[in-house]
Scaffold this motif. Structure first.
Motif, PDB file in Angstrom:
ATOM      1  N   SER A  95      34.780  35.722  36.521  1.00  0.00           N
ATOM      2  CA  SER A  95      33.938  35.251  36.503  1.00  0.00           C
ATOM      3  C   SER A  95      32.292  36.009  36.370  1.00  0.00           C
ATOM      4  O   SER A  95      31.794  35.270  35.490  1.00  0.00           O
TER       5      SER A  95
ATOM      6  N   SER B  82      39.607  36.221  39.307  1.00  0.00           N
ATOM      7  CA  SER B  82      38.774  35.761  38.928  1.00  0.00           C
ATOM      8  C   SER B  82      37.978  35.880  40.068  1.00  0.00           C
ATOM      9  O   SER B  82      36.748  35.558  39.044  1.00  0.00           O
ATOM     10  N   TYR B  83      36.786  36.470  41.074  1.00  0.00           N
ATOM     11  CA  TYR B  83      35.773  36.455  41.560  1.00  0.00           C
ATOM     12  C   TYR B  83      35.585  38.237  40.793  1.00  0.00           C
ATOM     13  O   TYR B  83      34.230  38.146  40.598  1.00  0.00           O
TER      14      TYR B  83
END
Length: 490
Positions: A54, A49-50
């Motif tokens: 994102s 996700s990071y």
């Protein structure tokens, strides 16, 4: 790989059987459609996700090349391009993520794999009083990092191979360039590449493929669970084989004297280390010969027994229903059953079983007149001395049984003939160009310093001549001050 994203998604899902654990995350960057595949539970979703999702969502522009993603968008440390479908499937199954982009017939492999692993601690089979206490674990990357931490050398080399049709296990061949013999490295690589097996669960699965005499009962491949021991062997010119999922690292070439050495020897007094090595040597002979010699004396050479001792044996064996051979055989089998049962029983019950078996059953059997005290004592001493050299335990058990049979059938003559046969057989043994019984047969004077006794490190100026290696000097002479310095560059 196809350029159409939906076709690629359908192909990958079909190949993996539409598994519920297979996650396909579809996202859009500008007008470009993308999909990320990963296996739930095998990857680090926070990193995904990071470092991946994102940045892509924030970029907001169309993507036409994978290099744009690698250089301008993604902040993940490790990404590689891949176009072969087999490799893509393999990476997904290993816990990595795969990023597909519509209109591009390649994908990006994302290093987001994360496994739960046990902490690095002291191996239960290689405990030491002094010295490093870290041991290998079941993760290949962790084990390689343990070795690199000790051997911070630019000559440290690894060759990674995949073995196993269904497990696709990573096997790493490790050596120090310039020290290890290239022929040994090449031979190990060819043998591993030739392995055709469904799966490799542990390093012992490939041991048989590395052995040059796979049908022999004698150990031919070295092994260790300690990074400091493997590092020392690499510095001597050996080659290490690390298997992902196994805490046991294999090393070749292997010579018999390796198992007479212990990690404690190099962190303790040299005199003490040399004394303990001779204790191990005597323990080997005691463990395999004592039961056979006892039977040979009682059955064939009772006149060689001192009179007082003979009277004691006669009194203790009088009225027993079993012959001396059957008696020793019975006790040997009884001890083996107790060992196997205590090994597989729950931890706390195993200790109680050992006490009940060794004390109560043994004492009761003697009092009941089934077995004699000398036979119990002989087998107990033999069993204890076997574990002075635990890495040789499996073959010492077999040798003990063979010498017991030889003593029962032919007495001292049978034991002597079998001993000569075993010694000649082992002297003819070869392990990747290194004599199995070196430095004794053939005799290598310089290697004796770290074989049957432990010389001071300042006197061990050469790497083992018994092991094939390219550079012999271990310590160099400083021309300026005349002092000895360990030559790490060699």
């Amino acid at each position: 790989m196809q350029k159409n994203l939906q076709q690629n998604i359908d192909i990958i899902k079909a190949k993996l059987g539409n598994s519920d654990e297979l996650i396909c995350k579809e996202i859009t960057c500008g007008k470009t459609k993308m999909a990320i595949f990963y296996i739930l539970g095998l990857c680090d979703t926070a990193s995904l996700s990071y470092f991946v999702i994102s940045p892509i969502m924030s970029y907001g522009k169309d993507i036409t090349e994978l290099q744009v993603l690698q250089k301008q968008v993604l902040t993940l440390g490790e990404t590689t391009e891949e176009e072969k479908l087999e490799n893509i499937i393999s990476n997904i199954l290993k816990g990595k993520g795969v990023l597909l982009v519509d209109g591009i017939d390649k994908c990006l492999v994302l290093a987001i794999d994360k496994y739960k692993e046990r902490a690095i601690d002291e191996p239960p089979t290689s405990s030491v009083i002094k010295g490093p206490r870290s041991g290998f674990v079941e993760n290949l990357k962790t084990n390689l990092s343990e070795l690199r931490k000790i051997l911070a050398s630019k000559s440290f080399r690894t060759i990674n191979l995949k073995v196993g049709k269904h497990t696709d296990t990573m096997v790493s061949i490790v050596y120090i360039d310039g020290i290890a013999d290239k022929k040994v490295v090449s031979d190990v690589k060819k043998r591993i590449q030739a392995i055709n097996i469904d799966g490799v669960i542990d390093s012992n699965y490939i041991t048989g493929f590395l052995e040059q005499r796979p049908n022999s009962m004698f150990k031919q491949i070295g092994n260790s669970e300690k990074p400091d021991v493997v590092s020392a062997r690499l510095l001597e010119g050996r080659v290490a084989i690390i298997v992902d999922g196994s805490p046991i690292v294999l090393t070749v070439p292997f010579i018999y004297v390796e198992d007479l050495q212990s990690g404690d020897d190099y962190y303790s007094n040299n005199v003490r280390a040399g004394f303990v090595r001779w204790i191990r040597i005597f323990s080997i002979f005691i463990s395999i010969l004592v039961p056979g010699l006892y039977i040979a004396i009682v059955m064939h050479h009772y006149k060689a027994i001192p009179l007082k001792f003979l009277i004691t044996i006669v009194n203790t064996t009088k009225g027993l229903p079993l012959t001396p051979f059957a008696e020793i055989l019975f006790v040997l089998i009884l001890f083996e059953i107790l060992y196997e049962a205590s090994l597989r029983m729950p931890k706390y019950l195993g200790l109680a079983l050992s006490i009940v078996g060794a004390l109560i059953l043994g004492d009761t059997a003697v009092k009941a007149g089934l077995i004699s005290p000398p036979s119990v004592m002989i087998v107990a001493i033999s069993g204890l001395t076997i574990y002075c050299v635990p890495d040789q335990a499996s073959q010492l058990y077999l040798l003990r049984m063979l010498f017991t049979l030889a003593g029962a059938m032919l007495g001292f003559f049978g034991i002597s003939i079998l001993m000569i046969f075993v010694m000649v057989y082992l002297c003819d043994f070869d392990s990747y160009g290194s004599a199995y019984f070196a430095p004794l047969a053939p005799f290598v004077d310089s290697d004796i310093k770290d074989a049957f006794y432990k010389a001071d490190i300042t006197n061990v100026k050469h790497r083992p001549m018994s092991i094939k290696n390219n550079k012999k000097n271990l310590i160099r002479q400083d021309k300026k001050d005349g002092k000895n310095n360990i030559n790490k560059s060699n």
